[in-house]
Design a protein around this motif. Structure first.
Motif, PDB file in Angstrom:
ATOM      1  N   UNK A  21       1.459  23.245  40.806  1.00  0.00           N
ATOM      2  CA  UNK A  21       1.096  23.853  42.073  1.00  0.00           C
ATOM      3  C   UNK A  21       0.847  22.618  43.031  1.00  0.00           C
ATOM      4  N   UNK A  22       0.165  21.828  42.300  1.00  0.00           N
ATOM      5  CA  UNK A  22      -0.165  20.614  43.506  1.00  0.00           C
ATOM      6  C   UNK A  22       0.933  19.919  43.833  1.00  0.00           C
ATOM      7  N   UNK A  23       2.028  19.905  43.277  1.00  0.00           N
ATOM      8  CA  UNK A  23       3.403  19.105  43.353  1.00  0.00           C
ATOM      9  C   UNK A  23       4.131  19.921  44.493  1.00  0.00           C
ATOM     10  N   UNK A  24       4.166  21.452  44.184  1.00  0.00           N
ATOM     11  CA  UNK A  24       4.689  22.089  45.442  1.00  0.00           C
ATOM     12  C   UNK A  24       3.959  22.403  46.488  1.00  0.00           C
ATOM     13  N   UNK A  25       2.491  22.370  46.603  1.00  0.00           N
ATOM     14  CA  UNK A  25       1.865  22.145  47.726  1.00  0.00           C
ATOM     15  C   UNK A  25       2.139  21.096  48.486  1.00  0.00           C
ATOM     16  N   UNK A  26       2.372  19.798  47.950  1.00  0.00           N
ATOM     17  CA  UNK A  26       2.490  18.605  48.608  1.00  0.00           C
ATOM     18  C   UNK A  26       3.987  18.887  49.228  1.00  0.00           C
ATOM     19  N   UNK A  27       5.081  19.409  48.813  1.00  0.00           N
ATOM     20  CA  UNK A  27       6.360  19.585  49.217  1.00  0.00           C
ATOM     21  C   UNK A  27       6.232  20.183  50.626  1.00  0.00           C
ATOM     22  N   UNK A  28       5.483  21.580  50.437  1.00  0.00           N
ATOM     23  CA  UNK A  28       5.183  22.213  51.670  1.00  0.00           C
ATOM     24  C   UNK A  28       4.598  21.596  52.632  1.00  0.00           C
ATOM     25  N   UNK A  29       3.575  20.907  52.430  1.00  0.00           N
ATOM     26  CA  UNK A  29       2.816  20.335  53.495  1.00  0.00           C
ATOM     27  C   UNK A  29       4.046  19.184  54.167  1.00  0.00           C
TER      28      UNK A  29
END
Length: 180
Positions: A144-152
């Motif tokens: 989830x953190x990696x996905x959130x980082x990509x979105x940001x």
């Protein structure tokens, strides 16, 4: 979480996603599957079908009413010698070794497409968490953190591009409006 009704009792299954790592060279691919403690060699099943899909399944009981299980599917390389695939289970890590045919014999295009990655296994990863759910939650939160980082990062890139476009339009309007 799945539920299985047995004679008067309920049994719960927690589906987990084990941490996987690939090591690829020109002559061999190795899949490392980091599994929770409590899982034994007898709990694992490895199969490959005619389409070249390698399926690894397994599970183990956590307590009287709860078990964990997983299923990992991956397509093996076209130049993999399927009849020579071997697996070894050691200290909570399943190593699936897939030898390849000679890259020259596989053809020049296949050799160009091949990507080589070398990685070092973290000593922390060798100490697999316990069976209960710590394993699943640890890697689910990382995902989830990696996905959130990509979105940001994607949104930030779009804002920069939009700002640049607005700047170019304003500069054009300024120079077109000024008397020559």
């Amino acid at each position: 979480m799945a539920l299985n009704m047995e004679v008067g009792s309920m049994h719960f299954y927690d589906e987990i996603e084990p941490f996987c790592r690939w090591k690829r060279t020109e002559d061999i691919d190795i899949l490392e599957l980091h599994l929770p403690s409590g899982l034994k060699k007898e709990h694992l099943k490895i199969q490959i079908n005619n389409s070249g899909i390698l399926t690894i399944t397994g599970g183990c009981p956590v307590d009287q009413n709860k078990s964990i299980r997983f299923r990992k599917e991956t397509k093996v390389a076209k130049n993999c010698r399927r009849n020579e695939i071997r697996a070894k289970f050691s200290k909570g890590v399943l190593y699936v070794t897939m030898p390849k045919t000679n890259p020259i014999a596989a053809g020049p295009l296949d050799a160009l497409k091949r990507v080589t990655s070398h990685s070092k296994v973290d000593d922390d990863m060798r100490n697999s968490p316990n069976c209960v759910g710590e394993f699943h939650s640890k890697f689910a939160s990382l995902r989830q953190r990696l996905w959130r980082k990509r979105v940001v990062e994607g949104v930030a890139a779009m804002v920069v591009v939009a700002g640049a476009v607005v700047g170019v339009v304003k500069a054009y309007q300024y120079f077109m409006a000024s008397p020559v």
